[in-house]
Design a protein around this motif. Structure first.
Motif, PDB file in Angstrom:
ATOM      1  N   LEU A  27       0.828  -1.203   0.000  1.00 44.63           N
ATOM      2  CA  LEU A  27       0.000   0.000   0.000  1.00 44.63           C
ATOM      3  C   LEU A  27       0.864   1.255   0.000  1.00 44.63           C
ATOM      4  CD1 LEU A  27      -2.828   1.204   0.123  1.00 44.63           C
ATOM      5  CD2 LEU A  27      -2.736   1.017   2.606  1.00 44.63           C
ATOM      6  N   ALA A  28       1.948   1.220   0.786  1.00 40.06           N
ATOM      7  CA  ALA A  28       2.852   2.378   0.801  1.00 40.06           C
ATOM      8  C   ALA A  28       3.464   2.602  -0.572  1.00 40.06           C
ATOM      9  CB  ALA A  28       3.947   2.162   1.841  1.00 40.06           C
ATOM     10  N   ALA A  29       3.842   1.502  -1.235  1.00 42.37           N
ATOM     11  CA  ALA A  29       4.402   1.635  -2.589  1.00 42.37           C
ATOM     12  C   ALA A  29       3.365   2.189  -3.552  1.00 42.37           C
ATOM     13  CB  ALA A  29       4.918   0.282  -3.076  1.00 42.37           C
ATOM     14  N   LEU A  30       2.135   1.724  -3.417  1.00 38.51           N
ATOM     15  CA  LEU A  30       1.078   2.227  -4.293  1.00 38.51           C
ATOM     16  C   LEU A  30       0.806   3.698  -4.031  1.00 38.51           C
ATOM     17  CD1 LEU A  30      -1.432  -0.755  -4.189  1.00 38.51           C
ATOM     18  CD2 LEU A  30      -0.021  -0.044  -6.105  1.00 38.51           C
ATOM     19  N   ARG A  31       0.890   4.108  -2.759  1.00 40.84           N
ATOM     20  CA  ARG A  31       0.659   5.518  -2.447  1.00 40.84           C
ATOM     21  C   ARG A  31       1.737   6.389  -3.063  1.00 40.84           C
ATOM     22  NH1 ARG A  31      -1.100   4.453   3.824  1.00 40.84           N
ATOM     23  NH2 ARG A  31      -3.325   4.218   3.439  1.00 40.84           N
ATOM     24  N   ASP A  32       2.969   5.865  -3.085  1.00 35.82           N
ATOM     25  CA  ASP A  32       4.035   6.617  -3.757  1.00 35.82           C
ATOM     26  C   ASP A  32       3.750   6.735  -5.246  1.00 35.82           C
ATOM     27  OD1 ASP A  32       5.361   6.967  -1.409  1.00 35.82           O
ATOM     28  OD2 ASP A  32       6.694   5.240  -1.676  1.00 35.82           O
ATOM     29  N   GLU A  33       3.213   5.647  -5.806  1.00 34.74           N
ATOM     30  CA  GLU A  33       2.927   5.654  -7.239  1.00 34.74           C
ATOM     31  C   GLU A  33       1.813   6.635  -7.583  1.00 34.74           C
ATOM     32  OE1 GLU A  33       2.179   1.855  -8.844  1.00 34.74           O
ATOM     33  OE2 GLU A  33       4.101   1.007  -8.234  1.00 34.74           O
ATOM     34  N   VAL A  34       0.826   6.749  -6.694  1.00 38.43           N
ATOM     35  CA  VAL A  34      -0.318   7.597  -7.011  1.00 38.43           C
ATOM     36  C   VAL A  34      -0.083   9.045  -6.631  1.00 38.43           C
ATOM     37  CG1 VAL A  34      -1.909   5.670  -6.748  1.00 38.43           C
ATOM     38  CG2 VAL A  34      -1.494   7.164  -4.802  1.00 38.43           C
ATOM     39  N   ALA A  35       1.089   9.363  -6.119  1.00 39.44           N
ATOM     40  CA  ALA A  35       1.375  10.762  -5.818  1.00 39.44           C
ATOM     41  C   ALA A  35       1.320  11.581  -7.108  1.00 39.44           C
ATOM     42  CB  ALA A  35       2.758  10.882  -5.171  1.00 39.44           C
ATOM     43  N   ALA A  36       0.877  12.810  -6.969  1.00 38.77           N
ATOM     44  CA  ALA A  36       0.733  13.671  -8.144  1.00 38.77           C
ATOM     45  C   ALA A  36       2.085  13.899  -8.807  1.00 38.77           C
ATOM     46  CB  ALA A  36       0.107  15.000  -7.732  1.00 38.77           C
ATOM     47  N   VAL A  37       2.099  13.880 -10.138  1.00 34.93           N
ATOM     48  CA  VAL A  37       3.339  14.121 -10.873  1.00 34.93           C
ATOM     49  C   VAL A  37       3.533  15.628 -11.032  1.00 34.93           C
ATOM     50  CG1 VAL A  37       2.983  11.963 -12.117  1.00 34.93           C
ATOM     51  CG2 VAL A  37       2.278  14.108 -13.163  1.00 34.93           C
ATOM     52  N   ASP A  38       4.751  16.030 -11.309  1.00 32.58           N
ATOM     53  CA  ASP A  38       5.017  17.454 -11.494  1.00 32.58           C
ATOM     54  C   ASP A  38       4.699  17.859 -12.931  1.00 32.58           C
ATOM     55  OD1 ASP A  38       7.095  16.481 -12.983  1.00 32.58           O
ATOM     56  OD2 ASP A  38       8.638  16.964 -11.505  1.00 32.58           O
ATOM     57  N   SER A  39       4.811  19.150 -13.177  1.00 31.09           N
ATOM     58  CA  SER A  39       4.411  19.683 -14.479  1.00 31.09           C
ATOM     59  C   SER A  39       5.294  19.177 -15.608  1.00 31.09           C
ATOM     60  CB  SER A  39       4.444  21.214 -14.442  1.00 31.09           C
ATOM     61  OG  SER A  39       5.734  21.673 -14.067  1.00 31.09           O
ATOM     62  N   SER A  40       6.557  18.863 -15.306  1.00 32.60           N
ATOM     63  CA  SER A  40       7.443  18.397 -16.377  1.00 32.60           C
ATOM     64  C   SER A  40       7.009  17.020 -16.882  1.00 32.60           C
ATOM     65  CB  SER A  40       8.895  18.351 -15.879  1.00 32.60           C
ATOM     66  OG  SER A  40       9.013  17.462 -14.788  1.00 32.60           O
ATOM     67  N   ALA A  41       6.594  16.149 -15.961  1.00 38.13           N
ATOM     68  CA  ALA A  41       6.109  14.832 -16.397  1.00 38.13           C
ATOM     69  C   ALA A  41       4.821  14.971 -17.207  1.00 38.13           C
ATOM     70  CB  ALA A  41       5.868  13.937 -15.178  1.00 38.13           C
ATOM     71  N   TYR A  42       3.962  15.889 -16.786  1.00 38.19           N
ATOM     72  CA  TYR A  42       2.722  16.128 -17.531  1.00 38.19           C
ATOM     73  C   TYR A  42       3.034  16.682 -18.918  1.00 38.19           C
ATOM     74  CZ  TYR A  42      -1.967  17.932 -18.548  1.00 38.19           C
ATOM     75  OH  TYR A  42      -3.184  18.203 -19.129  1.00 38.19           O
ATOM     76  N   ALA A  43       4.053  17.548 -18.987  1.00 38.63           N
ATOM     77  CA  ALA A  43       4.425  18.122 -20.279  1.00 38.63           C
ATOM     78  C   ALA A  43       5.026  17.075 -21.211  1.00 38.63           C
ATOM     79  CB  ALA A  43       5.422  19.265 -20.072  1.00 38.63           C
ATOM     80  N   MET A  44       5.632  16.017 -20.657  1.00 43.86           N
ATOM     81  CA  MET A  44       6.130  14.932 -21.508  1.00 43.86           C
ATOM     82  C   MET A  44       5.002  13.992 -21.915  1.00 43.86           C
ATOM     83  SD  MET A  44       9.844  13.793 -20.022  1.00 43.86           S
ATOM     84  CE  MET A  44       9.298  13.494 -18.350  1.00 43.86           C
TER      85      MET A  44
END
Length: 792
Positions: A478-495
């Motif tokens: 669950l902790a690993a999944l929570r890390d995965e679902v953390a919001a991405v930054d704008s640079s990742a969204y821009a890619m």
């Protein structure tokens, strides 16, 4: 659990007796005969009749009886925590069961000294007795009819039912006034006010609202007369009581047990009632039976499991032994290990440390399953008892009592320091047979020490796992999944966004072009940018002729969205079959007589070539010239009123550059036929259909939609939000916080979120800077570029 659990009026006792008589009649038949009788005498089809007969037959097999109009069943069993539960199964309805349950809660609570947890439905009553092995006698579960009303009255004031009805009566009588008339008061605030008021008026037994609440419950909500009649019939043996004990909840009791948590969650009418639910545990075995085999293997991350197993086995570098004392500690924790296995868990000379422990008589060598292993000296008796008295051919019954205890200790230690394992893994470790271990494993499962299920990723059989190890595994996963679902930054969204749009996609052909147009529908883009950059970046070998071909077949239309200088303007592309739900035709008052004449001509004659329009308008407005007609025509185009069935006029307009002093020709309005947008998008459609179409379009265009994304396209997010909320309830989109900077609720396709996180992972794994080939230059107006539109 749902936020709201509605309270119905309850089943009348007359209907309960009819249901009981029905069960009594079917209970006399075999399942086959009962199914035939149901088919012949009810409206049930063959499948439903068979299921109902099987349901009743299963209840009768497990308990030996049925709750009818002449018999009730009192069933006892232990839940997964080992606590006792008692189910009183009757068909008489909650109007009888509710006061009965309150009477039991009062009388049994006084006897035991602690609160008894009780829940009732139309089909019976459930009582849970925590941390006790002494259950009340059957007689204590059947109150005396003469005392039942007093017991109910004493218990009633502390129930959620009384608090809720008192609050309603207090509001109705204007004792609870609103501080801000015309505005709703939060329910929790009303509860607090009602609770304070009730605490104040309890000192006055004759307070009218209190008396009315008692009267309402005892006369309108409860069926006290029916309860007293039933209890009297039990005393006189007209209704018999069947007392049974089962290993688990019977079919009739399962619905009561499954509803228990939801009912007890709201047992107290106070804002802090939810904390009491922490004392309850969902019955996992029942949940597995209701929902099917709980396959954890699809949810467990193999890397998380591998890391945990390394820790449990002291194979992780930070857990390696640093001296002889720590080697001894590992032997005590893990049990038997070969010299090589000890070396794998040591940072120094394991052989020397083992020799030291042997000299100190703290460790010894034992032959287990044909190989020499080191064990801690204090474990010698355990291995002798567990492995030394096992006959080669198996374990006779007379040995089971002697073998089970050391077996259990050996298995528990093995499970405690391993991840999910198979029976043959354990048997192979100690040279035993599966049938020797299964009885002990199953006993440990019943005791809650071990869990059996589909756990290890990639496995195909049922695994065994220590319950505490499984909890640790779930927490880490669950902790690993929570890390995965953390919001991405704008640079990742821009890619992510250019990839979602297919920028640099080299696919060719009409179908690819049609896909791109479908994704770009409604975006107002300058024609010069659209024709030279936007489309060519998404379609391999793009040519304007291919776009003209789509327009000529009627698949694609375009609508003007405002001029951008003399030779350019913004247009929006649409697929014809989707245009009726996406095109908004702005209100436009044509004050210029030339414009009025153009619209009149197109409304009357339909699609027309420019020469036909020019002749008609100049005849209607004698003073105008072809230039005036042309200018008025483009004015109407950019106002979103008329369009052409080809892109020829736009292409000519972009390359037309009249020489100074020469009159420009009308060639760049020729080519194709002109028509009003209203005639092209003629079908009437509802606002709801438009909202749904636009909501789906934004999802298709961006994958992830938020208020800022909608505002960047000039769309009201309020109407779209209702559509997205409905799509979320249907499971078609996810809601969450996926991208930093996109404020508010964000809705996304599951696939879009996965691709977004892949881009984040790629960025985190990258060490080298971007190469020149990896840099993308996008126009600020390109929907694939989030900067300046949805992101700062």
């Amino acid at each position: 659990l749902p936020f709201w659990r509605g309270d119905g009026p309850g089943r009348p006792i007359e209907l309960g007796r009819a249901i009981g008589a029905f069960l009594r009649k079917l209970g006399r038949y075999s399942e086959e005969k009962a199914a035939r009788w149901l088919e012949d005498n009810t409206t049930l089809d063959a499948f439903a009749a068979k299921n109902l007969a099987a349901y009743i037959g299963e209840q009768r097999r497990e308990t030996g009886t049925l709750p009818t109009d002449r018999a009730i069943t009192i069933e006892r069993f232990r839940d997964e925590l080992g606590d006792w539960r008692i189910c009183i199964l009757t068909p008489f309805g909650s109007r009888v069961h509710a006061p009965w349950a309150m009477a039991l809660q009062r009388s049994l609570g006084e006897q035991s000294g602690y609160e008894i947890q009780v829940m009732y439905t139309d089909d019976g009553i459930v009582l849970r007795f925590a941390d006790t092995d002494e259950l009340p006698d059957i007689d204590r579960l059947i109150p005396d009819p003469a005392d039942v009303e007093d017991l109910i009255t004493e218990q009633l004031a502390s129930t959620s039912l009384f608090a809720g009805l008192f609050r309603e009566n207090a509001v109705r009588s204007l004792l609870l006034t609103r501080s801000k008339p015309g505005q709703r008061s939060p329910l929790w605030a009303q509860r607090l006010k009602a609770q304070n008021l009730l605490a104040t008026v309890r000192r006055y037994p004759n307070f009218p609202i209190v008396i009315e609440t008692y009267r309402q419950i005892l006369a309108d909500v409860f069926d006290l007369a029916g309860l007293k009649s039933l209890l009297s019939d039990i005393q006189s043996r007209k209704v018999t009581v069947d007392d049974v004990e089962t290993r688990r909840a019977s079919p009739f009791a399962k619905s009561l047990v499954f509803a228990y948590v939801a009912a007890y969650l709201y047992e107290q009418d106070t804002p802090l009632a939810e904390r009491k639910a922490q004392a309850l545990t969902l019955d996992r075995s029942l949940l597995t039976e209701l929902l099917g085999q709980a396959e954890l293997r699809e949810l467990i991350d193999p890397e998380v499991l591998e890391a945990l197993e390394l820790e449990l086995q002291f194979l992780a570098t930070e857990r390696h032994a640093r001296d002889a004392d720590e080697v001894h500690d590992i032997l005590r924790r893990l049990g038997d290990l070969t010299t090589d296995e000890v070396a794998e868990r040591s940072k120094g000379d394991a052989t020397a440390w083992l020799s030291t422990l042997a000299e100190q008589r703290r460790a010894a060598v034992a032959t287990i399953n044909g190989e020499e292993r080191w064990i801690a000296t204090e474990d010698a008796g355990l291995y002798r008892d567990a492995l030394g008295i096992v006959p080669p051919g198996g374990v006779p019954d007379r040995f089971l009592a002697e073998v089970n205890a050391p077996y259990a200790q050996l298995i528990r230690r093995y499970a405690k320091h391993h991840g999910p394992f198979l029976t043959r893994d354990l048997a192979g470790r100690y040279g035993l047979l599966d049938k020797q271990l299964l009885p002990v494993l199953e006993t440990l499962e019943q005791d809650g020490v071990l869990v059996r299920g589909e756990i290890r990723p990639g496995g195909a059989e049922l695994d065994w796992c220590d319950a505490e190890v499984l909890k640790r595994l779930k927490r880490r996963n669950l902790a690993a999944l929570r890390d995965e679902v953390a919001a991405v930054d704008s640079s990742a969204y821009a890619m992510y966004l250019p990839a979602w749009h297919g920028v640099d996609d080299r696919r060719r052909g009409t179908e690819r072009l049609r896909e791109v147009v479908a994704q770009l529908q409604g975006v107002a883009l300058p024609w010069s940018l659209l024709s030279t950059t936007i489309l060519s970046s998404r379609v391999g070998g793009f040519s304007l002729d291919a776009l003209d071909m789509l327009a000529a077949t009627g698949a694609v239309i375009w609508v003007g969205k405002g001029a951008s200088g003399v030779r350019d303007g913004r247009i929006a592309l649409y697929l014809r079959d989707a245009a009726k739900n996406l095109v908004d035709i702005p209100d436009y008052e044509a004050e210029d007589p030339v414009e009025q004449a153009i619209l009149t001509r197109l409304d009357a004659q339909g699609a027309s070539f420019f020469m036909e329009i020019d002749d008609a308008v100049r005849a209607a407005v004698p003073d105008c010239s072809s230039k005036d007609v042309r200018d008025a025509l483009w004015q109407l185009v950019w106002a979103g009123q008329i369009t052409n069935d080809t892109f020829g006029p736009l292409r000519d307009l972009a390359r037309h550059s009249p020489r100074k002093g020469r009159r420009p020709s009308a060639g760049y309005v020729a080519g194709g036929r002109w028509s009003t947008v209203r005639s092209v998008v003629s079908s009437e459609t509802s606002e709801t259909a438009k909202a749904v179409a636009r909501a789906n379009l934004l999802l298709d265009r961006y994958g992830i939609v938020s208020r800022k994304v909608a505002q960047s396209e000039g769309l009201p997010f309020g109407a779209l939000y209702k559509v997205y909320r409905e799509l979320e309830e249907q499971g078609r989109v996810k809601r969450g916080y996926f991208v930093e900077g996109l404020e508010g609720a964000q809705f996304a396709f599951a696939g879009a979120v996965d691709r977004l996180r892949e881009r984040r992972d790629d960025a985190e794994e990258r060490d080298a800077p971007l190469s020149a080939d990896e840099i993308r230059i996008l126009s600020a107006m390109d929907p694939a570029n989030p900067f300046g539109a949805s992101l700062p």
